[in-house]
Structures are given as structure tokens and as C-alpha cells.
Design a protein around this motif. Structure first.
Motif, PDB file in Angstrom:
ATOM      1  N   GLN A 170      -3.380   4.062   6.441  1.00 29.63           N
ATOM      2  CA  GLN A 170      -2.065   3.097   6.835  1.00 29.63           C
ATOM      3  C   GLN A 170      -1.233   2.470   5.655  1.00 29.63           C
ATOM      4  N   PRO A 171      -0.791   3.430   5.049  1.00 27.06           N
ATOM      5  CA  PRO A 171       0.114   3.030   3.914  1.00 27.06           C
ATOM      6  C   PRO A 171       1.381   2.240   4.384  1.00 27.06           C
ATOM      7  N   GLU A 172       1.936   1.536   3.488  1.00 24.55           N
ATOM      8  CA  GLU A 172       3.210   0.808   4.046  1.00 24.55           C
ATOM      9  C   GLU A 172       4.399   1.382   3.538  1.00 24.55           C
ATOM     10  N   LEU A 173       4.384   2.094   2.214  1.00 22.38           N
ATOM     11  CA  LEU A 173       5.270   2.877   1.684  1.00 22.38           C
ATOM     12  C   LEU A 173       4.985   4.225   1.413  1.00 22.38           C
ATOM     13  N   LEU A 174       5.905   5.389   1.557  1.00 15.29           N
ATOM     14  CA  LEU A 174       5.607   6.633   1.213  1.00 15.29           C
ATOM     15  C   LEU A 174       6.717   6.970  -0.085  1.00 15.29           C
TER      16      LEU A 174
ATOM     17  N   GLY B 176       2.828   6.771  15.633  1.00 16.17           N
ATOM     18  CA  GLY B 176       2.663   5.305  15.536  1.00 16.17           C
ATOM     19  C   GLY B 176       3.660   4.882  14.343  1.00 16.17           C
ATOM     20  N   LYS B 177       3.573   3.679  13.846  1.00 14.96           N
ATOM     21  CA  LYS B 177       4.591   3.211  12.825  1.00 14.96           C
ATOM     22  C   LYS B 177       4.652   3.986  11.818  1.00 14.96           C
ATOM     23  N   THR B 178       5.817   4.383  11.195  1.00 19.68           N
ATOM     24  CA  THR B 178       6.237   5.180  10.263  1.00 19.68           C
ATOM     25  C   THR B 178       6.470   4.271   8.960  1.00 19.68           C
ATOM     26  N   PRO B 179       5.696   4.759   7.882  1.00 18.30           N
ATOM     27  CA  PRO B 179       5.860   3.495   6.552  1.00 18.30           C
ATOM     28  C   PRO B 179       7.536   3.714   6.014  1.00 18.30           C
TER      29      PRO B 179
ATOM     30  N   ARG C 178       0.877  -1.311  -0.043  1.00 14.59           N
ATOM     31  CA  ARG C 178       0.136   0.142   0.040  1.00 14.59           C
ATOM     32  C   ARG C 178       0.914   1.034  -0.013  1.00 14.59           C
ATOM     33  N   THR C 179       0.696   2.030  -0.892  1.00 16.74           N
ATOM     34  CA  THR C 179       1.532   3.098  -1.346  1.00 16.74           C
ATOM     35  C   THR C 179       1.027   4.344  -1.277  1.00 16.74           C
ATOM     36  N   LEU C 180       1.441   5.534  -0.776  1.00 13.68           N
ATOM     37  CA  LEU C 180       1.077   7.002  -0.874  1.00 13.68           C
ATOM     38  C   LEU C 180       2.046   7.762  -1.405  1.00 13.68           C
ATOM     39  N   ILE C 181       1.697   8.594  -2.451  1.00 11.95           N
ATOM     40  CA  ILE C 181       2.664   9.696  -3.167  1.00 11.95           C
ATOM     41  C   ILE C 181       2.397  10.894  -2.370  1.00 11.95           C
ATOM     42  N   VAL C 182       3.576  11.624  -1.882  1.00  4.61           N
ATOM     43  CA  VAL C 182       3.488  12.743  -1.497  1.00  4.61           C
ATOM     44  C   VAL C 182       4.453  13.812  -2.248  1.00  4.61           C
ATOM     45  N   ASP C 183       3.668  14.784  -2.806  1.00  2.00           N
ATOM     46  CA  ASP C 183       4.527  15.733  -3.730  1.00  2.00           C
ATOM     47  C   ASP C 183       3.566  17.004  -3.992  1.00  2.00           C
TER      48      ASP C 183
END
Length: 244
Positions: free
Chosen positions: A46-50, A70-73, A2-7
Motif C-alpha cells: 500500500q505505497p503512497e508514492l510511485l 482501489g486507491k492509486t498512489p 511510503r514509496t515504491l520504485i518501479v523500473d
């Protein structure tokens, strides 16, 4: 994954999504244009990857990571600037991709992610990492001039002393780092990394051939063809380690 893109740049987000399309294990669950949006989505999704840009309006990428509760991706930084690479390493980033993102470079990064999923690692904070013995699965940041790499120690077959520097041998790369071989030896797992002589530390997992050598020493051939002499004094320890 599970991936989130931040830009903050929409075109950059769209380009990254396009580049990630062939990788079916990467599931893009959302995107954010700033740190505040990202924090909300991280809490919700709750993404696993950023895939994380560094310079953004408001809080930057590092400040975003510091604000996560909490837990950091896992994190892959994507940025147009290379001056943040060392700081990125302190945040245990999986990789540091310079824009415009090269497709082959991204492919290597995705392969590393898949390896990490197959062989999960224990991640530690930078202050804990400073005193930690490093093994084959640990990833290190290497910078030589304008070039920089995130590389797993297991890929480094040879450490070679060059005065005040040490040359690392991995893949077809041979960067220099400002370290002494003695300093590196203290940090490396002695089960995997062996001090062959005054000038060399070898990765025992890369040993391909062992031959008797002059004055009771040994000559070791590593995968890739490097030939390293093991001194007579170290040959005794080497035989014990390798159960010869």
C-alpha cells in the motif's frame, strides 16, 4: 511517505535510491522490475508514492496504473523519453523526470510532494478535469519546444496574450502555450485570477502595489516587478474584489 520504485533497470533503481537518501520523509518500502511485480507489491505494501518508469517489458507504466484496483498512489514518472509527458499529465502525475535524473530537479519534486502533504488536493480524472475550474493549488502541464514543466497555477503570476499564444510568467520562466486568453479565463478561478485588460490576466495573490492610472484605470505592480494596467472598466470590478 511510503514509496515504491518501479523500473526494469536495476542500475536505474539503485541510482534513484541513492538520490533519495537525503530525503528522510521518503520511505522506500520496495522495488519492482515490471508491472506484474509492482501490482503485487502495491497490493501488499500500500505505497503512497510511485516512482514509475514508462517503457518496461510487458505492460508499460500507463497500463500498470490502469490495472491498479482501489486507491492509486501518487505518481512521479521517471523515463528517458519526453514524448510521454502530455499523457503523463492525463494520469495526474505529480511530476515527470527525465533520465538521467538531475538532483536539483528531484529536489524541486520532493518539495512539491511535501507541499501536497501539507495542503492535500482533490485529484480528478482527466475527463472530469477538462471542465473543472482551476485554482491556485491545481497543477498543470506546460510544454514549450523541448522544455516541459509541471507547475502549480498559484506560482503563475501573469498570463499574457501573444496573438494565438499565451505567455505564462512563473519563477524565471516565460513559456508560450497555444491557447487564447479567453479560453484560459473560462478555466481559471475568478476569485484568484483577474482579467486586467485585453492582454493580461493577473494572479491577485501576487499583487504588491496598486496606483491610480490614466482615465480612471489602475496600475498594478506584481511581486517580481511586472507592471500591468487595469482598464477603467475592469478597475471597478477590481476595486470590488480587493475591497478598496
Amino acid at each position: 511517505m511510503r514509496t515504491l520504485i518501479v523500473d526494469d533497470e536495476r542500475l536505474a533503481r539503485n541510482e534513484l535510491k541513492r538520490l533519495l537518501e537525503p530525503y528522510t520523509k521518503i520511505e522506500i518500502v520496495g522495488e519492482a522490475s515490471n508491472a506484474d511485480e509492482a501490482l503485487t507489491l502495491i497490493d501488499q505494501l500500500q505505497p503512497e508514492l510511485l516512482f514509475l518508469d514508462i517503457q518496461m517489458p510487458g505492460r508499460n507504466g500507463f497500463e500498470l496504473l490502469s490495472a491498479i484496483e482501489g486507491k492509486t498512489p501518487e505518481v512521479i514518472f521517471t523515463t528517458a523519453y519526453d514524448e510521454y509527458a502530455i499523457k503523463a499529465f492525463e494520469y495526474n502525475a505529480l511530476d515527470y523526470l527525465l533520465k538521467p535524473i538531475d538532483n536539483e530537479r528531484l529536489k524541486d519534486t520532493i518539495q512539491r510532494i511535501e507541499e501536497n502533504q501539507s495542503h492535500p488536493e482533490v485529484h480528478v480524472h482527466s475527463e472530469e478535469r477538462a471542465g473543472k475550474v482551476l485554482g491556485a493549488d491545481d497543477q498543470v502541464f506546460v510544454k514549450d519546444g523541448e522544455k516541459c514543466w509541471f507547475v502549480k497555477l498559484g506560482k503563475i503570476r501573469l498570463f499574457e496574450s501573444m496573438g494565438n499564444y499565451v505567455r505564462l510568467h512563473f519563477d524565471d520562466q516565460k513559456p508560450l502555450v497555444l491557447k487564447s486568453l479567453n479560453n484560459l479565463e473560462e478555466r481559471l478561478d475568478p476569485i484568484t485570477y483577474f482579467r486586467a485588460n485585453r492582454k493580461h490576466i493577473i494572479n491577485l495573490n501576487w499583487v504588491e502595489k496598486i496606483e491610480p492610472w490614466f482615465s480612471g484605470g489602475l496600475l498594478v505592480t506584481l511581486q517580481g516587478g511586472d507592471k500591468i494596467e487595469i482598464s477603467r472598466r475592469q478597475a471597478i470590478r477590481f476595486k470590488e474584489l480587493m475591497s478598496l
